[in-house]
Design an enzyme around this catalytic site. Structure first.
Site, short mmCIF file in Angstrom:
data_model
loop_
_atom_site.label_atom_id
_atom_site.label_comp_id
_atom_site.label_asym_id
_atom_site.label_seq_id
_atom_site.Cartn_x
_atom_site.Cartn_y
_atom_site.Cartn_z
N ARG A 76 16.64 -46.00 -12.70
CA ARG A 76 16.87 -44.81 -12.09
C ARG A 76 16.54 -43.81 -13.04
O ARG A 76 17.35 -43.79 -14.20
CB ARG A 76 18.11 -44.78 -11.46
CG ARG A 76 18.53 -43.58 -10.80
CD ARG A 76 19.68 -43.55 -10.02
NE ARG A 76 19.85 -42.11 -9.72
CZ ARG A 76 20.82 -41.15 -10.19
NH1 ARG A 76 21.61 -41.52 -11.00
NH2 ARG A 76 20.79 -39.83 -9.55
N HIS A 119 17.41 -33.61 -11.15
CA HIS A 119 18.85 -33.75 -11.76
C HIS A 119 19.11 -32.40 -12.71
O HIS A 119 18.96 -32.73 -14.01
CB HIS A 119 18.43 -35.16 -12.54
CG HIS A 119 20.03 -35.47 -13.17
ND1 HIS A 119 20.07 -37.04 -12.76
CD2 HIS A 119 21.04 -35.23 -13.93
CE1 HIS A 119 21.46 -37.32 -13.33
NE2 HIS A 119 21.69 -36.23 -13.91
N GLU A 164 23.61 -35.21 -7.48
CA GLU A 164 24.84 -34.51 -7.44
C GLU A 164 24.93 -32.92 -7.31
O GLU A 164 24.93 -32.22 -8.07
CB GLU A 164 25.58 -34.73 -8.84
CG GLU A 164 25.71 -36.30 -8.96
CD GLU A 164 26.65 -36.40 -10.59
OE1 GLU A 164 26.79 -35.64 -10.98
OE2 GLU A 164 26.94 -37.42 -10.82
N ASN A 293 27.79 -41.87 -6.96
CA ASN A 293 28.15 -41.98 -8.71
C ASN A 293 29.57 -41.73 -8.59
O ASN A 293 30.14 -40.88 -8.16
CB ASN A 293 27.37 -40.73 -9.05
CG ASN A 293 26.10 -40.56 -9.30
OD1 ASN A 293 25.53 -41.88 -9.16
ND2 ASN A 293 25.39 -39.63 -9.80
N TYR A 295 33.04 -42.00 -11.45
CA TYR A 295 33.71 -42.02 -12.65
C TYR A 295 35.21 -42.08 -12.71
O TYR A 295 35.62 -42.65 -13.52
CB TYR A 295 33.01 -40.97 -13.39
CG TYR A 295 31.49 -41.05 -13.73
CD1 TYR A 295 31.23 -41.85 -14.86
CD2 TYR A 295 30.88 -40.42 -12.91
CE1 TYR A 295 29.67 -41.82 -15.32
CE2 TYR A 295 29.57 -40.71 -13.17
CZ TYR A 295 29.00 -41.30 -14.48
OH TYR A 295 27.53 -41.43 -14.77
N GLU A 363 25.52 -44.40 -10.40
CA GLU A 363 25.79 -44.26 -11.65
C GLU A 363 27.34 -44.57 -11.64
O GLU A 363 28.28 -44.53 -10.94
CB GLU A 363 26.09 -42.70 -12.00
CG GLU A 363 24.55 -41.95 -12.27
CD GLU A 363 24.74 -40.71 -12.66
OE1 GLU A 363 26.01 -40.37 -13.25
OE2 GLU A 363 23.63 -39.96 -12.56
O1 IFM Z 1 26.00 -37.51 -17.48
C1 IFM Z 1 26.23 -37.21 -16.28
C2 IFM Z 1 25.36 -37.32 -15.51
O2 IFM Z 1 24.17 -36.31 -15.59
C3 IFM Z 1 25.67 -36.84 -13.89
N1 IFM Z 1 26.81 -37.93 -13.54
C4 IFM Z 1 27.96 -37.96 -14.31
C5 IFM Z 1 27.17 -38.34 -15.89
C6 IFM Z 1 28.50 -38.28 -16.69
O3 IFM Z 1 29.03 -36.90 -16.89
#
Ligand code: IFM
Length: 453
Positions: A76, A119, A164, A293, A295, A363
């Site tokens: 990706r 992006h 995002e 994505n 985190y 992600e």
């Molecule tokens: O680095 C970023 C990415 O560009 C978008 N998603 C979160 C990642 C980590 O912060």
């Protein structure tokens, strides 16, 4: 590992153009909002800019060799809009040729390209004309998408419009933490709407010229909001947070309506006059996939607004406090490690939106301080736990089609500059030497083991 992922499950890594390419003036590339923002003193930690990043623009062949050795079947990456249309309008052949070379080389290695069109690197010329606050930018985006799709449709099947939109709109136009560095209320809400509109227009334009094997999707960051207590006030605060970060986007994309509560949250901030008849239908264009994505989760408490006058409030000032973190380990970004949040995000979407398209984890990754031998056991444990959390979601009935680790290489982490390193591969920004971390070898072995199951 308890159960298998479905047959054909994709294993990949993700990157983005501005974060790795460098070469910000090569071959006719125009300035993007991130070039402009990074040049503002104090905007990016350490005064870092998009130079040199990982100099991937010149070193892409070596990076593709590392991808091949990793054994991923999918990659990706994003296309830099200012390489393709330096002034936001006219095509630059050298930019298009760069991505054709990249994609053809991926195909030679049997690695499926997952192309993201946006992006976060808007051509500065379009920002000068209003940026995402302006409805016209949505149309410009659709034109750009159609151009790239026409040029590369013979070699790319997976087309993601936006990565995002939440941080683009809210961090970029609301909080001023990201490019273009604006602190607005109405403008940020308009930006969110126009990003979604641009997505819908772009999918429509690409579908009109698509081949049957083409797939179209969008990628959203999903941080489930958890109230810090059982109180009604904290529950309401978490709902506000969820409306701003998630439902502002998912409801119009997959629920056929604007997020209930959004207009009430911002009464006095915006009249939402940017919503036009027919926009919801455009935004809700059927999709072939949704990229998630993940985190961290957000732990939310009710709090007073920072600015009492709604007319002066920015869009991020929604009366919440997200600093009360649970007693769990944290990554080098300070983010709480809660793999169950990934399961929750995937299952939550699946339950909320009947008819949701298949999902990918597009992600997931982390930052930890490096040891001299690059034995990053914390990253291995983070990835392993999150892959299991994805498996739990799949076992619970979520149609999950793949997992992409963020990121292949250390890169420019936006307002944090080069300080935080998300790569499976360490990059020495002085010499540009690449050193695979232990997590690179772990991920390679993990992919092989999954395939052998
Ligand atoms: O680095 C970023 C990415 O560009 C978008 N998603 C979160 C990642 C980590 O912060």
């Amino acid at each position: 590992m308890t159960s298998s992922f479905p047959l054909g499950f994709r294993w990949g890594v993700a990157t983005s153009a501005f974060q790795i390419e460098g070469a910000t003036t090569a071959d006719g590339r125009g300035p993007s909002i991130w070039d402009t923002f990074a040049a503002v003193p104090g905007a990016v930690a350490g005064g870092d800019t998009g130079e040199p990043a990982a100099d991937h623009y010149h070193r892409w062949r070596a990076d593709l060799a590392l991808l091949g050795d990793l054994g991923v079947d999918s990659y990706r990456f994003s296309v830099s809009w200012p390489r393709i249309q330096p002034d936001g309008r006219h095509a630059e052949r050298r930019g298009l040729d760069f991505y054709r070379r990249l994609v053809e080389a991926l195909r030679e290695k049997n690695i499926e390209p997952f192309l993201t069109l946006y992006h976060w690197d808007l051509p500065q010329a379009l920002e000068d004309a209003g940026g995402w606050r302006s409805r016209d930018t949505a149309s410009r985006f659709a034109e750009y998408a159609a151009l790239v799709h026409e040029e590369l449709g013979d070699v790319v099947d997976h087309w993601t419009t936006l990565n995002e939109p939440y941080p683009c709109a809210i961090a970029g136009y609301g909080e001023g933490r990201h490019a273009p560095g604006a602190r607005e209320g109405h403008g940020a809400l308009a930006a969110a709407h126009h990003l979604l509109l641009g997505h819908g227009l772009a999918v429509r334009a690409m579908r009109a010229q698509a081949s049957p094997q083409h797939r179209f999707g969008i990628v959203l960051n999903q941080s489930p909001a958890v109230p810090v207590s059982d109180s009604a006030a904290d529950a309401a605060a978490a709902a506000r947070q969820d409306t701003l970060l998630r439902r502002q986007f998912t409801d119009p994309l997959f629920g056929g309506r604007y997020a209930p509560g959004l207009a009430a949250m911002f009464a006095g901030v915006s009249d939402f006059s940017f919503r036009h008849d027919g926009d919801l239908e455009t935004i809700g264009v059927p999709l072939d996939y949704l990229g998630v994505n993940y985190y961290y989760r957000l732990h939310v408490a009710d709090a007073p607004h920072r600015e009492p006058d709604p007319a002066l409030r920015t869009v991020a000032d929604i009366g919440v406090d997200t600093t009360r973190l649970p007693e769990v380990p944290r990554t080098g970004m300070g983010w709480p490690v809660e793999p169950e949040g990934l399961t929750e995000a995937l299952v939550g979407l699946h339950n909320r939106y009947p008819g949701l398209p298949p999902m990918y984890v597009t992600e997931n990754g982390c930052v930890y301080a490096d040891r001299s031998d690059f034995a990053d056991y914390e990253r291995i444990s983070f990835l392993s736990e999150h892959i299991e959390a994805a498996r739990t979601a799949a076992a619970a009935g979520v149609d999950l089609r793949g997992y992409f680790c963020w990121s292949l290489l250390d890169n420019f982490e936006w307002a944090h500059g080069y300080k935080h390193r998300f790569g499976l591969i360490h990059v020495d920004y002085t010499t540009q030497a690449r050193t695979p971390r232990a997590s690179y070898r772990w991920y390679r072995d993990h992919i092989a083991a999954e395939r052998a199951r």
